[in-house]
Design a protein around this motif. Structure first.
Motif, PDB file in Angstrom:
ATOM      1  N   LEU A   1       5.705   0.117   9.235  1.00 52.42           N
ATOM      2  CA  LEU A   1       6.084   1.045  10.297  1.00 52.42           C
ATOM      3  C   LEU A   1       6.696   2.312   9.716  1.00 52.42           C
ATOM      4  CD1 LEU A   1       6.651   1.936  13.205  1.00 52.42           C
ATOM      5  CD2 LEU A   1       8.682   0.460  13.184  1.00 52.42           C
ATOM      6  N   GLU A   2       7.586   2.169   8.747  1.00 52.39           N
ATOM      7  CA  GLU A   2       8.226   3.340   8.144  1.00 52.39           C
ATOM      8  C   GLU A   2       7.197   4.231   7.442  1.00 52.39           C
ATOM      9  OE1 GLU A   2       9.190   0.215   7.830  1.00 52.39           O
ATOM     10  OE2 GLU A   2      10.977   0.317   9.125  1.00 52.39           O
ATOM     11  N   GLN A   3       6.270   3.605   6.744  1.00 50.27           N
ATOM     12  CA  GLN A   3       5.212   4.379   6.089  1.00 50.27           C
ATOM     13  C   GLN A   3       4.324   5.072   7.118  1.00 50.27           C
ATOM     14  OE1 GLN A   3       3.517   1.124   3.761  1.00 50.27           O
ATOM     15  NE2 GLN A   3       4.065   2.190   1.864  1.00 50.27           N
ATOM     16  N   ALA A   4       4.019   4.383   8.216  1.00 48.01           N
ATOM     17  CA  ALA A   4       3.168   4.965   9.248  1.00 48.01           C
ATOM     18  C   ALA A   4       3.819   6.193   9.861  1.00 48.01           C
ATOM     19  CB  ALA A   4       2.866   3.924  10.327  1.00 48.01           C
ATOM     20  N   LEU A   5       5.101   6.114  10.158  1.00 48.22           N
ATOM     21  CA  LEU A   5       5.815   7.266  10.719  1.00 48.22           C
ATOM     22  C   LEU A   5       5.802   8.435   9.731  1.00 48.22           C
ATOM     23  CD1 LEU A   5       8.853   5.412  12.346  1.00 48.22           C
ATOM     24  CD2 LEU A   5       7.072   6.697  13.565  1.00 48.22           C
ATOM     25  N   GLN A   6       6.022   8.133   8.469  1.00 45.65           N
ATOM     26  CA  GLN A   6       6.014   9.188   7.448  1.00 45.65           C
ATOM     27  C   GLN A   6       4.620   9.792   7.304  1.00 45.65           C
ATOM     28  OE1 GLN A   6       7.367   7.857   3.590  1.00 45.65           O
ATOM     29  NE2 GLN A   6       6.599   9.702   2.548  1.00 45.65           N
TER      30      GLN A   6
ATOM     31  N   ILE B   1       0.862  -1.185   0.000  1.00 49.09           N
ATOM     32  CA  ILE B   1       0.000   0.000   0.000  1.00 49.09           C
ATOM     33  C   ILE B   1       0.895   1.230   0.000  1.00 49.09           C
ATOM     34  CG2 ILE B   1      -1.647   1.337   1.371  1.00 49.09           C
ATOM     35  CD1 ILE B   1      -2.991  -1.039   0.287  1.00 49.09           C
ATOM     36  N   SER B   2       0.732   2.086  -0.985  1.00 47.48           N
ATOM     37  CA  SER B   2       1.505   3.330  -1.008  1.00 47.48           C
ATOM     38  C   SER B   2       0.705   4.433  -0.320  1.00 47.48           C
ATOM     39  CB  SER B   2       1.825   3.733  -2.453  1.00 47.48           C
ATOM     40  OG  SER B   2       0.640   4.106  -3.138  1.00 47.48           O
ATOM     41  N   LEU B   3       1.399   5.394   0.258  1.00 49.94           N
ATOM     42  CA  LEU B   3       0.719   6.470   0.960  1.00 49.94           C
ATOM     43  C   LEU B   3      -0.134   7.301   0.012  1.00 49.94           C
ATOM     44  CD1 LEU B   3       3.521   7.672   3.437  1.00 49.94           C
ATOM     45  CD2 LEU B   3       1.701   5.991   3.801  1.00 49.94           C
ATOM     46  N   GLU B   4       0.257   7.366  -1.264  1.00 47.69           N
ATOM     47  CA  GLU B   4      -0.521   8.128  -2.228  1.00 47.69           C
ATOM     48  C   GLU B   4      -1.881   7.485  -2.509  1.00 47.69           C
ATOM     49  OE1 GLU B   4       2.609   7.232  -2.630  1.00 47.69           O
ATOM     50  OE2 GLU B   4       3.586   9.176  -2.341  1.00 47.69           O
ATOM     51  N   GLN B   5      -2.005   6.210  -2.217  1.00 47.16           N
ATOM     52  CA  GLN B   5      -3.257   5.502  -2.488  1.00 47.16           C
ATOM     53  C   GLN B   5      -4.319   5.736  -1.418  1.00 47.16           C
ATOM     54  OE1 GLN B   5      -1.298   1.523  -3.026  1.00 47.16           O
ATOM     55  NE2 GLN B   5      -2.890   1.323  -4.564  1.00 47.16           N
ATOM     56  N   ILE B   6      -3.920   6.150  -0.221  1.00 50.65           N
ATOM     57  CA  ILE B   6      -4.831   6.121   0.920  1.00 50.65           C
ATOM     58  C   ILE B   6      -6.059   7.002   0.704  1.00 50.65           C
ATOM     59  CG2 ILE B   6      -5.037   6.724   3.365  1.00 50.65           C
ATOM     60  CD1 ILE B   6      -2.235   5.704   3.779  1.00 50.65           C
ATOM     61  N   ASP B   7      -5.887   8.178   0.131  1.00 48.73           N
ATOM     62  CA  ASP B   7      -7.045   9.051  -0.106  1.00 48.73           C
ATOM     63  C   ASP B   7      -8.082   8.362  -0.986  1.00 48.73           C
ATOM     64  OD1 ASP B   7      -6.209  11.197   1.439  1.00 48.73           O
ATOM     65  OD2 ASP B   7      -5.063  12.096  -0.190  1.00 48.73           O
ATOM     66  N   GLY B   8      -7.637   7.715  -2.053  1.00 49.59           N
ATOM     67  CA  GLY B   8      -8.567   7.024  -2.934  1.00 49.59           C
ATOM     68  C   GLY B   8      -9.199   5.815  -2.279  1.00 49.59           C
ATOM     69  N   LEU B   9      -8.405   5.058  -1.513  1.00 51.54           N
ATOM     70  CA  LEU B   9      -8.933   3.885  -0.826  1.00 51.54           C
ATOM     71  C   LEU B   9      -9.947   4.270   0.239  1.00 51.54           C
ATOM     72  CD1 LEU B   9      -5.652   1.797  -0.386  1.00 51.54           C
ATOM     73  CD2 LEU B   9      -7.564   1.288  -1.911  1.00 51.54           C
ATOM     74  N   ALA B  10      -9.725   5.426   0.878  1.00 49.76           N
ATOM     75  CA  ALA B  10     -10.647   5.873   1.926  1.00 49.76           C
ATOM     76  C   ALA B  10     -12.049   6.075   1.364  1.00 49.76           C
ATOM     77  CB  ALA B  10     -10.132   7.163   2.566  1.00 49.76           C
ATOM     78  N   VAL B  11     -12.137   6.573   0.152  1.00 54.61           N
ATOM     79  CA  VAL B  11     -13.438   6.815  -0.476  1.00 54.61           C
ATOM     80  C   VAL B  11     -14.065   5.511  -0.945  1.00 54.61           C
ATOM     81  CG1 VAL B  11     -14.610   7.937  -2.402  1.00 54.61           C
ATOM     82  CG2 VAL B  11     -12.793   9.145  -1.164  1.00 54.61           C
ATOM     83  N   LYS B  12     -13.250   4.615  -1.493  1.00 54.70           N
ATOM     84  CA  LYS B  12     -13.785   3.410  -2.126  1.00 54.70           C
ATOM     85  C   LYS B  12     -13.969   2.242  -1.157  1.00 54.70           C
ATOM     86  CE  LYS B  12     -11.607   4.371  -6.611  1.00 54.70           C
ATOM     87  NZ  LYS B  12     -10.615   3.881  -7.600  1.00 54.70           N
ATOM     88  N   SER B  13     -13.020   2.046  -0.240  1.00 57.08           N
ATOM     89  CA  SER B  13     -12.963   0.774   0.482  1.00 57.08           C
ATOM     90  C   SER B  13     -12.898   0.883   1.992  1.00 57.08           C
ATOM     91  CB  SER B  13     -11.753  -0.046  -0.004  1.00 57.08           C
ATOM     92  OG  SER B  13     -11.900  -0.404  -1.358  1.00 57.08           O
ATOM     93  N   PHE B  14     -12.873   2.091   2.559  1.00 54.76           N
ATOM     94  CA  PHE B  14     -12.836   2.211   4.012  1.00 54.76           C
ATOM     95  C   PHE B  14     -14.255   2.131   4.574  1.00 54.76           C
ATOM     96  CE2 PHE B  14      -8.610   4.622   4.946  1.00 54.76           C
ATOM     97  CZ  PHE B  14      -7.915   3.659   4.233  1.00 54.76           C
TER      98      PHE B  14
END
Length: 484
Positions: free
Chosen positions: A298-303, A249-262
């Motif tokens: 973990l590294e992605q979460a910190l970022q 999962i890339s951080l750039e994907q999260i906004d799109g995933l939040a709308v579609k799949s969260f």
């Protein structure tokens, strides 16, 4: 309500019973999991729910009605022994106790409602729950009781009324289902099951606490503790702490995933974080563990958290000092090195209630109905669908409301799974949006293509996890007895 307690037995007696009956009655344990699956798929007070549960119990040969036969004592004995074995397995943590109590309550409600009226009366009397009132007092209050409980079709002479101290009827008072007078609630018979359930909940909760105290005795036998652990993991389902798509999962994907799949609870937390650039501890834990469960490293979460917080009132130095430790801690890299698991729906609904300024919790459980309606309208949910969701919320069927939200946002008639976990919601959404694609075989798509990435086609947790653990526990049992 039950005749004895395992904690009161001697060490050798309790172990002998467990060793012998774990094989003999292992087939009884899936009953509670079936109750959970049906409970999150149908309204628990509906006729459809009762019929489905009855069919499932019959299929599993679970005796839920009083019967007259030479083997009735043996059937009850099996039921009691299975119950106490499960107490040992499910008393170990707060989450396990909460799950076990909820399923036992649902089973108890069903069995109590299946009793004929005279048997229900006998049960109340036998357990010192005899709340009957005199004929004179019934005459004085019957009209108010009928008006207050909306039972206008029931004739006075056939309506049993119970007089209960108001502290024991808070749920009924909250929902305005009883007549309240001078500190007492006058409860019509159809609602007495709520009072009995509250009593059963208190007894069972206390019993589980006492059973937990006896665990050191059980843990002294190295053959038994792994078996109990297998049982507990088998029927709670996946904890979503280990995902095959970790790091995909890339951080750039999260906004799109939040709308579609969260699910709505996580979509709400994500939006609050983007708008306010901050979440309180409860929100950070609920959302952070969810992101961990869908594959964020973990590294992605910190970022992710650092980049968002420094947009607000927290600079990078303050973030590293105050917040980064908690993130590493949730990944098991600090403190006791506990690898925390994402929160289940039950935990979100029942624990750590949000206060003003918080965004965690379950929107269907903790939001004001009008605010929930506005939120759903902003997400373009059809008005008919919003009405259905609000009706389920009003009936306190919060997981069913979330399933309806899934159906409306994914344009499907039925979800096809029993919803019990936010990460399960995410995986099922990705599976539906990426039908026929396998994330492990698919190369990374170009930037901007979010739909095909990070899907994890799998069976619902409620089906696959118990089956696997079933096999593990059976093998464990065979090893124990073949050695001995």
């Amino acid at each position: 309500i039950v005749p004895y307690h395992v904690a009161e037995m001697s060490q050798s007696a309790s172990q002998n019973i467990l060793y012998f009956y774990c094989i003999l009655y292992f087939s009884c344990f899936p009953v509670l999991k079936s109750i959970e699956n049906i409970g999150v798929s149908f309204v628990k007070t509906s006729e459809q729910y009762s019929k489905k549960l009855e069919a499932e119990l019959r299929k599993q040969r679970f005796h839920f009605r009083p019967v007259r036969s030479p083997g009735v004592f043996e059937m009850r004995r099996k039921d009691h022994l299975s119950h106490f074995i499960l107490r040992l397995a499910y008393c170990q943590t707060e989450d396990l106790r909460r799950w076990f109590i909820q399923q036992e309550l649902d089973l108890f409600r069903f069995r109590f409602n299946e009793l004929p009226l005279d048997k229900q009366q006998q049960f109340l009397k036998h357990n010192d729950l005899d709340y009957n009132i005199t004929a004179e007092e019934k005459e004085a209050v019957h009209k108010n009781v009928i008006d207050g409980s909306r039972l206008s079709t029931i004739k006075m002479e056939f309506l049993l009324i119970y007089k209960i101290h108001f502290t024991d009827a808070i749920d009924l008072i909250r929902n305005r289902k009883v007549y309240l007078n001078r500190g007492y609630a006058y409860v019509p018979h159809p609602e007495i099951v709520i009072i009995v359930l509250n009593e059963f909940r208190q007894i069972l909760s206390k019993a589980l606490a006492l059973t937990k105290r006896s665990l050191p005795v059980i843990e002294s036998d190295e053959r038994l503790q792994p078996l109990l652990n297998h049982l507990s993991h088998a029927y709670v389902g996946q904890d979503y702490s280990m995902q095959k798509n970790v790091g995909k999962i890339s951080l750039e994907q999260i906004d799109g995933l939040a709308v579609k799949s969260f699910p709505l609870c996580m979509r709400q937390l994500h939006k609050a974080l983007r708008d306010n650039h901050h979440l309180r501890h409860g929100g950070r834990m609920q959302y952070g563990l969810f992101l961990k469960g869908i594959g964020v490293t973990l590294e992605q979460a910190l970022q992710f958290w650092r980049s968002e917080f420094i947009k607000g009132k927290v600079d990078a130095e303050k973030f590293d000092k105050l917040y980064s430790y908690n993130i590493r801690h949730s990944f098991g890299k600090e403190g006791k090195r506990t690898d925390y698991t994402p929160y289940s729906c039950m935990k979100i609904i029942l624990s750590n209630l949000p206060s003003q300024g918080d965004y965690h919790g379950c929107p269907f459980r903790h939001s004001d109905p009008e605010l929930l309606k506005q939120k759903l309208q902003s997400y373009k949910i059809p008005s008919a669908g919003i009405t259905q969701i609000l009706d389920l919320v009003k009936g306190m069927h919060y997981q069913l409301a979330c399933q309806k939200y899934f159906e409306l946002t994914h344009n499907v008639e039925e979800v096809g799974f029993s919803h019990s976990h936010p990460n399960q919601y995410f995986l099922e959404s990705q599976r539906l949006l990426n039908v026929g694609r396998d994330v492990k075989k698919e190369p990374s798509p170009p930037e901007g293509s979010q739909r095909s990435q990070n899907s994890q086609p799998a069976r619902p947790a409620s089906v696959s996890a118990p089956k696997s653990a079933d096999r593990l526990a059976s093998e464990e049992l065979e090893m124990i007895f073949s050695d001995g």
